[in-house]
Design a protein around this motif. Structure first.
Motif, short mmCIF file in Angstrom:
data_model
loop_
_atom_site.label_atom_id
_atom_site.label_comp_id
_atom_site.label_asym_id
_atom_site.label_seq_id
_atom_site.Cartn_x
_atom_site.Cartn_y
_atom_site.Cartn_z
N SER A 49 40.04 -34.07 32.57
CA SER A 49 40.81 -32.89 32.17
C SER A 49 40.96 -31.92 33.34
O SER A 49 42.03 -31.34 33.54
CB SER A 49 40.13 -32.18 31.00
OG SER A 49 40.09 -33.01 29.87
N ARG A 66 40.88 -32.66 36.56
CA ARG A 66 41.80 -33.24 37.55
C ARG A 66 43.24 -33.17 37.07
O ARG A 66 44.15 -32.88 37.85
CB ARG A 66 41.40 -34.68 37.86
CG ARG A 66 40.13 -34.72 38.70
CD ARG A 66 39.71 -36.11 39.08
NE ARG A 66 38.58 -36.05 40.01
CZ ARG A 66 37.75 -37.04 40.23
NH1 ARG A 66 37.93 -38.20 39.61
NH2 ARG A 66 36.77 -36.91 41.08
N ASP A 67 43.46 -33.38 35.77
CA ASP A 67 44.82 -33.24 35.22
C ASP A 67 45.30 -31.79 35.31
O ASP A 67 46.46 -31.54 35.64
CB ASP A 67 44.86 -33.70 33.76
CG ASP A 67 44.70 -35.21 33.60
OD1 ASP A 67 44.82 -35.94 34.61
OD2 ASP A 67 44.43 -35.65 32.46
#
Length: 181
Positions: free
Chosen positions: A50, A52-53
């Motif tokens: 999450s 990194r997104d």
């Protein structure tokens, strides 16, 4: 459950939901289930995914930290970098947390804090009394390199001079004979 949680997290969450639906669920089982969910979610790769997104989507560390309930520095420490960098930081943190950090209990005399509590004064007052020669102190060095300032109140047994290493930095610098205080 969903598609982003690990199997262990999803199973722990499903168990908690099952217990929540049972009116007669034992209180300790509920507590164990709650702790299991927290443990699994904290270690779940979904959190890193999450983050990194969110970074790829243009969010910054302040927004990520706020969403995670952390300060930006803590969020970066936990999730910034490659998988190997993160694993190295976490491993180093675990090594620090398991190494013994307690003061040995068989040291002679008392710690400065113990002496201060015994005398009903502050630690600074104890250091001042040592400097003025009213109390005796020694620095005791252990074989592993750790050293401890020890204070000897009237009536305390003093260690032999063989156990007493060089004077500590907090002994009076202007008096070179202050090692016995």
């Amino acid at each position: 459950m969903g598609s982003f949680l690990s199997q262990q997290s999803a199973e722990a969450l499903a168990r908690l939901v099952r217990l929540d639906g049972e009116e007669s669920s034992p209180p300790l089982e509920r507590m164990r289930a709650i702790r299991a969910v927290l443990h699994h979610l904290d270690a779940d790769p979904a959190a890193l995914g999450s983050v990194r997104d969110a970074l790829a989507g243009g969010s910054g560390w302040p927004e990520i930290a706020e969403a995670a309930g952390l300060k930006p520095t803590a969020a970066k420490w936990r999730w910034q970098g490659t998988d190997d960098e993160i694993a190295a930081r976490l491993s180093a943190g675990r090594k620090r947390s398991i190494r013994p950090s307690s003061v040995p209990t068989d040291l002679p005399g008392r710690s400065v804090a113990e002496a201060a509590a015994q005398l009903g004064v502050s630690a600074q007052a104890v250091y001042l009394q040592v400097t003025r020669g009213r109390l005796i102190s020694r620095t005791v060095e252990l074989a592993d390199g750790r050293s401890y300032k020890r204070v000897f109140l009237p009536g305390d047994a003093l260690p032999s001079t063989a156990e007493t290493p060089e004077p500590s930095l907090d002994d009076s610098p202007e008096d070179s004979t202050s090692t016995d205080r």
